[in-house]
Design a protein around this motif. Structure first.
Motif, PDB file in Angstrom:
ATOM      1  N   LYS A   1       7.126 108.009  14.298  1.00 20.15           N
ATOM      2  CA  LYS A   1       7.714 109.268  14.560  1.00 20.15           C
ATOM      3  C   LYS A   1       7.599 110.180  13.416  1.00 20.15           C
ATOM      4  N   GLY A   2       7.215 111.152  14.032  1.00 15.32           N
ATOM      5  CA  GLY A   2       6.314 112.075  13.625  1.00 15.32           C
ATOM      6  C   GLY A   2       4.429 112.174  12.695  1.00 15.32           C
ATOM      7  N   THR A   3       4.170 111.186  14.001  1.00 14.03           N
ATOM      8  CA  THR A   3       2.756 110.655  13.842  1.00 14.03           C
ATOM      9  C   THR A   3       2.065 112.351  14.757  1.00 14.03           C
ATOM     10  N   LYS A   4       1.175 112.645  13.732  1.00 14.77           N
ATOM     11  CA  LYS A   4       0.639 113.618  14.657  1.00 14.77           C
ATOM     12  C   LYS A   4      -0.703 113.487  15.515  1.00 14.77           C
ATOM     13  N   LEU A   5      -0.873 114.371  16.396  1.00  3.46           N
ATOM     14  CA  LEU A   5      -2.542 114.386  16.990  1.00  3.46           C
ATOM     15  C   LEU A   5      -3.163 113.700  16.847  1.00  3.46           C
ATOM     16  N   GLU A   6      -3.841 114.697  15.772  1.00  2.00           N
ATOM     17  CA  GLU A   6      -4.760 114.380  14.631  1.00  2.00           C
ATOM     18  C   GLU A   6      -4.631 112.729  14.291  1.00  2.00           C
ATOM     19  N   GLU A   7      -3.630 112.582  13.860  1.00  2.10           N
ATOM     20  CA  GLU A   7      -3.675 110.704  13.905  1.00  2.10           C
ATOM     21  C   GLU A   7      -4.220 110.005  14.875  1.00  2.10           C
ATOM     22  N   LEU A   8      -3.614 110.167  15.958  1.00  2.13           N
ATOM     23  CA  LEU A   8      -3.808 109.436  17.060  1.00  2.13           C
ATOM     24  C   LEU A   8      -5.208 109.336  17.781  1.00  2.13           C
ATOM     25  N   THR A   9      -5.087 110.912  17.254  1.00  2.00           N
ATOM     26  CA  THR A   9      -6.788 110.439  17.543  1.00  2.00           C
ATOM     27  C   THR A   9      -7.523 109.837  17.511  1.00  2.00           C
ATOM     28  N   LYS A  10      -7.825 110.268  15.784  1.00  2.00           N
ATOM     29  CA  LYS A  10      -8.725 108.979  14.804  1.00  2.00           C
ATOM     30  C   LYS A  10      -8.584 107.630  15.142  1.00  2.00           C
ATOM     31  N   LEU A  11      -6.976 107.496  15.199  1.00  2.00           N
ATOM     32  CA  LEU A  11      -6.204 105.492  15.525  1.00  2.00           C
ATOM     33  C   LEU A  11      -7.100 105.196  17.158  1.00  2.00           C
ATOM     34  N   GLN A  12      -6.921 106.142  17.989  1.00  2.00           N
ATOM     35  CA  GLN A  12      -7.889 106.061  19.178  1.00  2.00           C
ATOM     36  C   GLN A  12      -9.553 105.500  19.488  1.00  2.00           C
ATOM     37  N   SER A  13      -9.619 105.970  18.372  1.00  3.18           N
ATOM     38  CA  SER A  13     -11.170 105.950  18.194  1.00  3.18           C
ATOM     39  C   SER A  13     -11.261 104.687  17.337  1.00  3.18           C
ATOM     40  N   MET A  14     -11.273 104.537  16.604  1.00  4.91           N
ATOM     41  CA  MET A  14     -10.641 102.764  15.516  1.00  4.91           C
ATOM     42  C   MET A  14     -10.578 101.636  16.495  1.00  4.91           C
TER      43      MET A  14
END
Length: 80
Positions: free
Chosen positions: A20-33
């Motif tokens: 909970k509270g994960t930011k969109l910026e973190e999601l895009t980095k995670l998606q790329s990884m």
């Protein structure tokens, strides 16, 4: 330590469970990884059909032993 769960199925779907509270910026980095792990040499056309299902992690309330079809007691007791 905050962690994310990543599941990749045969159907080409990636399920991400994030805290909970994960930011969109973190999601895009995670998606790329994650995409680099799935297909490190893939071109955009090859990866365009990968579906991402993103959800917030739910707190574990109980765990069930599937062989016995019974609640695992020590886990359930810690969340009360």
């Amino acid at each position: 330590m905050r962690t994310a769960e990543v599941h990749y199925g045969d159907n080409g779907h990636v399920d991400l469970a994030v805290p909970k509270g994960t930011k969109l910026e973190e999601l895009t980095k995670l998606q790329s990884m994650v995409i680099k792990q799935i297909n490190p040499r893939g071109c955009q056309a090859c990866l365009s059909g990968v579906h991402f299902n993103i959800r917030e992690k739910l707190e574990e309330v109980i765990k069930v032993d599937l062989d016995k079809m019974a609640v695992i007691k020590d886990i359930a007791a810690t969340h009360r």
